[in-house]
Design a protein around this motif. Structure first.
Motif, mmCIF file in Angstrom:
data_model
loop_
_atom_site.group_PDB
_atom_site.id
_atom_site.type_symbol
_atom_site.label_atom_id
_atom_site.label_comp_id
_atom_site.label_asym_id
_atom_site.label_seq_id
_atom_site.Cartn_x
_atom_site.Cartn_y
_atom_site.Cartn_z
ATOM 1 N N PHE A 164 0.836 -1.195 0.000
ATOM 2 C CA PHE A 164 0.000 0.000 0.000
ATOM 3 C C PHE A 164 0.874 1.249 0.000
ATOM 4 C CE2 PHE A 164 -2.056 3.512 2.129
ATOM 5 C CZ PHE A 164 -3.315 3.563 1.533
ATOM 6 N N GLY A 165 1.866 1.267 0.886
ATOM 7 C CA GLY A 165 2.729 2.441 1.013
ATOM 8 C C GLY A 165 3.491 2.757 -0.263
ATOM 9 N N GLU A 166 4.042 1.743 -0.903
ATOM 10 C CA GLU A 166 4.801 1.969 -2.132
ATOM 11 C C GLU A 166 3.898 2.516 -3.246
ATOM 12 O OE1 GLU A 166 8.288 1.989 -4.482
ATOM 13 O OE2 GLU A 166 7.905 1.925 -2.336
ATOM 14 N N LYS A 167 2.690 1.952 -3.345
ATOM 15 C CA LYS A 167 1.762 2.432 -4.370
ATOM 16 C C LYS A 167 1.265 3.845 -4.058
ATOM 17 C CE LYS A 167 0.116 -2.130 -5.876
ATOM 18 N NZ LYS A 167 0.438 -1.994 -7.314
ATOM 19 N N LEU A 168 1.083 4.129 -2.762
ATOM 20 C CA LEU A 168 0.659 5.472 -2.362
ATOM 21 C C LEU A 168 1.740 6.491 -2.736
ATOM 22 C CD1 LEU A 168 -1.264 7.407 -0.847
ATOM 23 C CD2 LEU A 168 -0.035 6.803 1.263
ATOM 24 N N ARG A 169 2.987 6.145 -2.475
ATOM 25 C CA ARG A 169 4.077 7.066 -2.809
ATOM 26 C C ARG A 169 4.113 7.342 -4.311
ATOM 27 N NH1 ARG A 169 9.343 7.413 -4.441
ATOM 28 N NH2 ARG A 169 9.422 5.224 -5.026
ATOM 29 N N ALA A 206 1.629 7.099 -6.470
ATOM 30 C CA ALA A 206 0.462 7.898 -6.857
ATOM 31 C C ALA A 206 0.655 9.365 -6.453
ATOM 32 C CB ALA A 206 -0.792 7.330 -6.208
ATOM 33 N N ARG A 207 1.243 9.587 -5.298
ATOM 34 C CA ARG A 207 1.499 10.967 -4.844
ATOM 35 C C ARG A 207 2.475 11.675 -5.773
ATOM 36 N NH1 ARG A 207 5.633 12.932 -2.291
ATOM 37 N NH2 ARG A 207 6.433 10.941 -1.491
ATOM 38 N N GLN A 248 -9.979 2.436 6.810
ATOM 39 C CA GLN A 248 -10.892 2.707 5.702
ATOM 40 C C GLN A 248 -11.101 4.215 5.535
ATOM 41 O OE1 GLN A 248 -12.056 0.030 3.761
ATOM 42 N NE2 GLN A 248 -12.344 1.794 2.421
ATOM 43 N N GLU A 249 -11.141 4.927 6.654
ATOM 44 C CA GLU A 249 -11.310 6.385 6.591
ATOM 45 C C GLU A 249 -10.138 7.044 5.857
ATOM 46 O OE1 GLU A 249 -11.327 10.272 9.575
ATOM 47 O OE2 GLU A 249 -11.424 8.250 10.422
ATOM 48 N N ILE A 250 -8.913 6.558 6.140
ATOM 49 C CA ILE A 250 -7.731 7.110 5.469
ATOM 50 C C ILE A 250 -7.777 6.817 3.975
ATOM 51 C CG2 ILE A 250 -5.209 6.835 5.252
ATOM 52 C CD1 ILE A 250 -5.188 6.425 8.322
ATOM 53 N N ILE A 251 -8.159 5.594 3.619
ATOM 54 C CA ILE A 251 -8.266 5.233 2.201
ATOM 55 C C ILE A 251 -9.298 6.114 1.501
ATOM 56 C CG2 ILE A 251 -9.045 3.409 0.617
ATOM 57 C CD1 ILE A 251 -7.714 1.394 2.559
ATOM 58 N N ASP A 252 -10.430 6.341 2.150
ATOM 59 C CA ASP A 252 -11.464 7.209 1.565
ATOM 60 C C ASP A 252 -10.910 8.622 1.333
ATOM 61 O OD1 ASP A 252 -13.217 5.110 1.680
ATOM 62 O OD2 ASP A 252 -14.271 5.801 3.477
ATOM 63 N N GLU A 253 -10.217 9.157 2.358
ATOM 64 C CA GLU A 253 -9.715 10.526 2.281
ATOM 65 C C GLU A 253 -8.613 10.676 1.228
ATOM 66 O OE1 GLU A 253 -9.478 14.495 3.016
ATOM 67 O OE2 GLU A 253 -10.892 13.169 4.050
ATOM 68 N N LEU A 254 -7.639 9.780 1.260
ATOM 69 C CA LEU A 254 -6.481 9.919 0.363
ATOM 70 C C LEU A 254 -6.852 9.633 -1.087
ATOM 71 C CD1 LEU A 254 -3.540 8.406 2.455
ATOM 72 C CD2 LEU A 254 -4.237 10.784 2.205
ATOM 73 N N SER A 255 -7.753 8.682 -1.305
ATOM 74 C CA SER A 255 -8.166 8.400 -2.686
ATOM 75 C C SER A 255 -8.873 9.621 -3.272
ATOM 76 C CB SER A 255 -9.077 7.163 -2.742
ATOM 77 O OG SER A 255 -10.255 7.369 -1.968
#
Length: 412
Positions: A5-10, A12-13, A45-52
């Protein structure tokens, strides 16, 4: 534990051309986004909702990144936790070995953020063990890594670490160069950022050690401003300690005493007894070098002695601390007692650095002169001059020669 998750988030950012600070703005701190990107925190789930939503992507896509961890991922998280615990406990050899192992796993996982963080922790552990060449090599590897160039914060941290390594090696021009790079880049961060403050610490120390005291004093003003409002007590205490050191070196004794008093009010034994001991020992030494022998100086010595005896009974006879107490006695007109202190560590010459040996010879000579034993003092001054010359301390060697010349003249 969120490593994929972290690598993909980085990624995407970065694709969205956002910094960690911009992605988390208003809700999540930069450090928390970093923890998510390294897999050190699980996204809710809240973090995923917010960051997406902030990244303008489908929530289900981001949710799919949060897959069960592999054996390597689980092992990495355990190793990272152990490495950080060991570092906090000052078990630096274990922190180094564990962080190195975690970095190897991060490479297998192709997680550059996790690799960067563990290599940085490895370098810090090497530095605190005194393995400065290995620290420098690791810091260079971090500084030149592509990930470092993607973030101002990572650039500042890497340049600060490299400057610190060169400072420890005595390569002062390189220490100043890299610390200055760190501070210049750090101006893009908030002025009270711990990353920026750390860069200022290393720059000030590097400038002061290289004799650039006015330049160091200018940066002391920036450091003072950075910790003036709301900085943690220990951070502010360390800052005032550093500023006071520069003031003493500039022969501004009043400012040195003022800033060391501010540091004393913030560095508390209950927070970090070893740091409290180091501060009081260093402050006593600075005050004695400036000729300050008031009760405040004695209080610093007594605090350091007490703390060292609590930390470790064997360290109650810390060599530097014994020498500081001996200097205090000499300056207060008790040369016989000063010589007794020096004699108590005479059998430990194998533990002493060349500088310590030189200082002991110099102080012994001064005590002997005070006792009217000038002929004996001359031999100690000769040995002090030779020892300082070998240690690469020409100013101290010159002082020994000057005192010997004065002594010869008085004997005649």
């Amino acid at each position: 534990m969120g490593i994929k998750f972290g690598e993909k988030l980085r990624k995407a950012r970065i694709d969205s051309q956002l910094t960690q600070s911009q992605l988390g703005a208003g809700k999540y701190s930069t450090s928390y986004i970093s923890l998510l990107e390294t897999g050190s925190r699980e996204p809710t789930q809240e973090i995923i909702d917010e960051l997406s939503a902030r990244l303008g992507m489908d929530r289900e896509t981001m949710d799919s990144w949060n897959t069960p961890v592999s054996r390597d991922e689980a092992e990495y998280v355990l190793l990272e936790h152990r490495a950080r615990q060991s570092f906090t406990a000052r078990e630096y050899a274990d922190a180094e070995a564990t962080a190195t192992e975690a970095a190897h796993i991060a490479l297998r996982l192709k997680n550059s953020s996790a690799w960067w963080n563990m290599m940085f922790l490895r370098a810090e552990s090497l530095r605190d063990q005194g393995k400065l060449q290995d620290c420098r090599d690791t810091a260079l590897e971090i500084t030149t890594h592509p990930l470092t160039g993607e973030s101002v914060a990572l650039t500042v941290r890497a340049e600060t670490l490299l400057g610190n390594a060169y400072l420890g090696q005595g390569k002062l021009h390189l220490a100043v160069e890299h610390a200055l790079n760190a501070v210049e880049n750090g101006r893009a961060l908030p002025p009270d950022s711990m990353i920026y403050i750390s860069a200022l610490f290393v720059l000030i120390a590097s400038l002061a050690e290289s004799g650039q005291l006015e330049a160091a004093w200018e940066h002391c003003a920036a450091l003072g401003a950075a910790v003036a409002d709301g900085a943690p007590r220990q951070t502010a205490g360390n800052a005032y300690w550093a500023i006071g050191n520069v003031a003493f070196k500039r022969q501004d004794i009043a400012a040195g005493l003022e800033y060391h008093q501010l540091a004393s009010e913030r560095l508390l034994p209950a927070s970090d007894l070893e740091l409290w001991a180091r501060f009081n020992k260093a402050s006593a030494s600075m005050r004695l070098s400036a000729g300050v022998i008031d009760p405040g100086t004695l209080a610093c010595i007594e605090k350091a002695e007490l703390a060292m005896s609590i930390i470790d009974e064997d360290r109650g006879n810390d060599l530097d601390l014994v020498l500081i107490r001996a200097r205090w006695l000499h300056l207060n007109g008790k040369p016989d007692q000063s010589l007794e202190r020096i004699e108590s560590v005479s059998g430990r010459s194998a533990e002493m650095s060349s500088l310590q040996l030189g200082e002991i010879q110099l102080l012994t000579a001064r005590c002997l002169v005070s006792l009217g034993r000038g002929d004996e003092a001359m031999g100690h001054l000769t040995r002090a001059q030779q020892t300082f010359a070998t240690a690469g301390a020409p100013n101290r060697a010159s002082l020994a020669i000057e005192l010997a010349t004065e002594l010869r003249a008085s004997i005649r």
